[in-house]
Write a protein that holds these residues in place. Sequence first.
Motif, PDB file in Angstrom:
ATOM      1  N   THR A 134      47.336  30.791  38.921  1.00  0.00           N
ATOM      2  CA  THR A 134      46.469  31.663  39.789  1.00  0.00           C
ATOM      3  C   THR A 134      44.823  31.698  39.877  1.00  0.00           C
ATOM      4  O   THR A 134      43.892  31.686  40.000  1.00  0.00           O
ATOM      5  CB  THR A 134      46.823  33.211  39.542  1.00  0.00           C
ATOM      6  N   GLN A 135      45.027  31.748  37.782  1.00  0.00           N
ATOM      7  CA  GLN A 135      43.258  31.893  37.137  1.00  0.00           C
ATOM      8  C   GLN A 135      42.727  30.089  37.609  1.00  0.00           C
ATOM      9  O   GLN A 135      41.578  30.935  37.293  1.00  0.00           O
ATOM     10  CB  GLN A 135      43.660  32.179  35.133  1.00  0.00           C
ATOM     11  N   GLN A 145      43.270  28.189  39.713  1.00  0.00           N
ATOM     12  CA  GLN A 145      41.992  28.332  41.544  1.00  0.00           C
ATOM     13  C   GLN A 145      41.435  29.158  41.584  1.00  0.00           C
ATOM     14  O   GLN A 145      40.931  28.943  42.191  1.00  0.00           O
ATOM     15  CB  GLN A 145      43.621  29.297  42.215  1.00  0.00           C
ATOM     16  N   LYS A 146      41.995  30.661  40.606  1.00  0.00           N
ATOM     17  CA  LYS A 146      40.564  31.253  40.753  1.00  0.00           C
ATOM     18  C   LYS A 146      39.549  30.637  40.362  1.00  0.00           C
ATOM     19  O   LYS A 146      37.512  31.007  40.716  1.00  0.00           O
ATOM     20  CB  LYS A 146      41.006  32.515  40.291  1.00  0.00           C
TER      21      LYS A 146
END
Length: 281
Positions: free
Chosen positions: A273-274, A276-277
Motif C-alpha cells: 500500500t505504501q 502504491q501511494k
Amino acid sequence: MKVFPFKIPKPIDEHLIVQIDKEPIFYNKLHQHEEIQISYIINGNGKLLVGDSIHHFSTGDIYVIGSNLPHVFKSIASNKDAHMLTVFFTDSTFGAHFFQLPYFKDLQSFFTNAASGFKVMSNKKQLTQQILALQSLQKLQRFTSFLELLELLSKVATEPLSKFIYAKILSSNEGERLQEIFDFVFKNFQQPILLDDISKMAYMTPNAFCRFFKQRTNKTFFQFLIELRIEHACQLLNSKKDLNINMISDLSGFNSISNFNKKFKKIKGLTPTQYQKSLVL
C-alpha cells in the motif's frame, strides 16, 4: 546456439558494435558475453534478470551490463515491437592498455560500476541523445562520441543491478540447466512450485540442486522465486490501478496476503500500500 558463452556478431574491422534489436520480444535466453553492454530501451517492458537480481525494465531505461555477467531480458509481448539500441565493447576494444592511460583516469568509476551492472538514474535525456546519435556516426566521429558517452556515464547517479560478480564463464551445461530453470520459473511463478519438481527438472536431488543454484546465483532458489514474485507485484502496482492488494497478491503467486505484505516490505522497505501511494507522489 549454446546459452554460454554468447558471441556478439562482429563485422570485419569493427571494434565498437552498435546493435539495434527490434522484434516482438528481445533475445530471451540467459547468456553472458565478454563485451560490456550499454543498452537503451527505446520501447518495451518486462523483467530483467542480471546476475543474482531481478528488475523491471520499461521504455526509456538505460542499463550497463558488465563483462560475463549473466543476464536476460524477458520482455512482455505487445502489439508493438520491443526496441532496444545496444553498444558492445570490451576494456581492450581499442588496445590492451588503452583505458589504463592517464587520460582516462576519470572513467575508472564507470568500469568499476559496470562489473556488477547498473541502471542509469540521472541525466537520461542527454545520455539518450548521445546513445541514439551513435547509429549514424562513422568511424572517428563514433569513436569520439563513444568516449564522451563513457565520460557522461562515469558521472551519473546509478542503481546497482547485482551484488554478485561472476569471476568465471559458466559452462554450456550449467548455462543450459539454469536456462531451463529460469524459463520454467518465469512461466509458472504465479503457481506453487515445489523443490522436488524443480530439482527433477535439473536432474538433481533437492540438496544437490540447492547447492548448484546458490553457488551460481548467490541466493537460494526460493529467495529468487520470491524476488521474482515481488517484482511482478511492483509491475502490477505500477500499471494495473484497478487491482486491489489482495488481487495483486494472488496474481503474483502468494497464497496469503499476510505473507505477501511481509515479503514485500522485507524486499522493498515499504508495504504494498505504501509503495502504491509513493508512485503518485
